[in-house]
Scaffold this active site. Structure first.
Site, short mmCIF file in Angstrom:
data_model
loop_
_atom_site.label_atom_id
_atom_site.label_comp_id
_atom_site.label_asym_id
_atom_site.label_seq_id
_atom_site.Cartn_x
_atom_site.Cartn_y
_atom_site.Cartn_z
NE ARG A 52 -1.80 -2.33 2.62
CZ ARG A 52 -1.94 -3.62 2.54
NH1 ARG A 52 -2.99 -3.84 1.62
NH2 ARG A 52 -0.98 -4.44 2.87
CB THR A 53 3.32 2.49 2.20
OG1 THR A 53 2.71 2.12 3.38
CG2 THR A 53 4.15 3.75 2.45
CE LYS A 81 26.34 -4.14 -7.01
NZ LYS A 81 26.57 -3.32 -8.28
NE ARG A 103 7.47 0.61 4.35
CZ ARG A 103 6.22 0.17 4.57
NH1 ARG A 103 6.18 -1.09 4.35
NH2 ARG A 103 5.18 0.96 4.88
CG HIS A 131 4.23 3.97 8.52
ND1 HIS A 131 4.36 4.95 7.38
CD2 HIS A 131 3.70 2.99 7.94
CE1 HIS A 131 3.78 4.17 6.31
NE2 HIS A 131 3.67 2.76 6.57
C1 NCD Z 1 2.13 -1.01 8.11
C2 NCD Z 1 3.49 -0.90 8.06
O1 NCD Z 1 4.42 -1.08 7.25
O2 NCD Z 1 4.07 -0.42 9.27
N1 NCD Z 1 1.53 -1.00 6.81
C3 NCD Z 1 1.55 -0.05 6.03
O3 NCD Z 1 2.36 0.77 5.78
N2 NCD Z 1 0.06 0.09 5.61
C4 NCD Z 1 1.61 -1.90 8.99
C5 NCD Z 1 2.12 -3.33 9.06
O4 NCD Z 1 2.66 -3.78 8.27
O5 NCD Z 1 1.37 -4.18 10.01
#
Ligand code: NCD
Length: 456
Positions: A52-53, A81, A103, A131
């Site tokens: 999703r993100t 590397k 991320r 997040h």
């Molecule tokens: C979350 C995350 O990556 O922290 N997911 C997201 O970004 N929608 C929640 C999760 O992974 O449980």
């Protein structure tokens, strides 16, 4: 001016409210803004899995008329590397892109990246730390569904220890003046460092919650209310029963973050679960059910058709709110009318040879590339935290680099010492190794019970 989004605290409430208004516009006409970021490029640097993100960010950038380049897996990037995150960010931020969406599994990674990046960095999740864009999405959902955030009662349920979405959401809810009811999976309670920050920065206090009206959802958990001291008067809620959870506005469920479990964490069987039966609880009559997704078994599919379940709508709203974030950071829209969060005092302090106590901090996972940095967290008693992951440093004494004396952390003598002259020392042996001597009245280490040792 160059802006980054590393923590939800980097945005003022006025900016967040304006982002909601922009997201409303984008949502009403998703194809109507294809010139907003024309010619600009977003780089997705995803060192951890994401659906999703990443896709909602990329969709948001494309809807704004921009382009996207992606490094979606650590395995396909130069990190395998041995390249440092700092170098990757310098290269990508050089000419490849206009904004970085990052991320990373290490806490503090985005804070490190912002130090090296000539373009905005957006934290799309750093370990179990924060997040912020998921939080903007979650807040935006509350705003759309409830019309306001202040004063809402929001239940945070499940793995509150490792869920970064929960940590950022809790900071923001506290700042908006909402009440938080923690319903943790046993052993996965809200970490003390998160509660402490909420207490110090937003005046929030934990109060025992009487969660009988939450029914089966809370039956296996010790619920705690995290509530702003104002407007409530704490003394009203300190009777033996605790503060009753009455009408909940939202339940925010999270999955067990098993990929982050440490050796001390017991495997979870009997994880909290929302199902038809739990949704029958009195206090959940008007509650919306949220989840950052992906879900496992913690929300039964039998409640997907319940009108209170909004988790798929919640994910869909990730696109317009991320359009707003991207457009703001690239200077294409205004937000907050100049009302910015004041810069925090972040005086660097010295800590002898100690690393950050958090093994998943970027300063520990990239030790060859990242120099540990600590800043002063509080003066009385003295406390220092990691400049990347904000975890508190464990120490026993504080020295002054000019007098070469060391003191107890609550010594009044330390108040006069300049922050850059403070040296945080793990114990008397470390003090001695660095040629510090005990100040008058300092007890020898052997006289100090362990319980007095400051913990991170
Ligand atoms: C979350 C995350 O990556 O922290 N997911 C997201 O970004 N929608 C929640 C999760 O992974 O449980």
């Amino acid at each position: 001016m160059l802006r980054h989004l590393v923590s939800i605290d980097d945005l003022s409430l006025a900016e967040i409210r304006d982002l909601f208004a922009h997201a409303d516009r984008f949502s009403a006409d998703p194809r109507g803004f294809a010139d907003t970021c024309r010619g600009m490029i977003a780089a997705s640097l995803f060192f951890e899995p994401s659906t999703r993100t990443r896709l909602s960010f990329e969709s948001a950038m494309l809807r704004l008329g921009g382009g996207v380049i992606t490094a979606a897996e650590l395995a396909s990037s130069s990190a395998t590397k041995g390249e440092s995150l700092a170098d990757t960010v310098r290269v990508v931020g050089g000419t490849y892109a206009d904004v970085i969406v990052l991320r990373h599994p290490s806490e503090g990674a985005a804070r490190l990246a912002e130090l090296y990046s000539p373009i905005p960095v957006i934290n799309a999740g750093d370990g179990s730390h924060e997040h912020p864009t998921q939080t903007l999405c979650d807040l935006y959902n509350l705003h759309v569904e409830r019309g306001h955030i202040e004063g809402l009662d929001v239940v945070l349920a499940g793995d509150l220890k490792y869920s970064r979405t929960v940590h950022s959401f809790a900071y923001a809810l506290a700042r908006f003046g909402a009440n938080i009811v923690c319903v943790p999976q046993t052993g996965f309670e809200m970490p003390e460092y998160v509660v402490q920050r909420m207490r110090e920065e937003f005046g929030v206090e934990p109060v025992r919650a009487d969660a009988r009206r939450l029914g089966s959802l809370a039956s296996q958990s010790d619920a705690v209310y995290l509530t702003p001291q104002k407007p409530h008067q704490l003394s009203l809620f300190t009777d033996a029963r605790g503060w009753e959870v009455e009408n909940v506005d939202a339940v925010y469920m999270t999955r067990p973050q098993t990929e982050r479990f440490e050796a001390e964490d017991r495997p979870v069987d009997n994880y909290l679960r929302l199902e038809k039966r739990s949704m029958a609880a009195e206090s959940l009559r008007d509650a919306v059910v949220m989840h950052p997704l992906p879900r496992r078994d913690e929300i039964s599919s039998e409640i997907d058709s319940d009108p209170r379940s909004i988790y798929f709508k919640q994910a869909a709203r990730g696109v317009p709110i991320r359009m707003a974030i991207l457009a703001m950071l690239m200077g294409k829209i205004e937000a907050g009318a100049g009302e910015r969060v004041p810069a925090k005092d972040s005086h660097p302090v010295h800590v002898g040879p100690n690393p950050c106590p958090n093994p998943t901090c970027i300063s520990r996972t990239e030790p060859r590339h990242v120099t540990p940095r600590f800043t002063l967290a509080a003066r009385s008693p003295m406390r220092a935290h990691c400049a990347y992951c904000s975890r508190e440093l464990r120490f026993r004494f504080v020295g002054c680099s000019t007098t070469r004396h060391f003191h107890e952390p609550d010594s009044t003598a330390l108040r006069k010492v300049r922050p850059d002259h403070l040296v945080f020392l793990s114990d008397a042996a470390a003090a001695e190794a660095l040629a510090f001597e005990p100040a008058a009245g300092v007890r020898a280490a052997s006289e100090c019970p362990d319980s007095e040792v400051a913990r991170g």
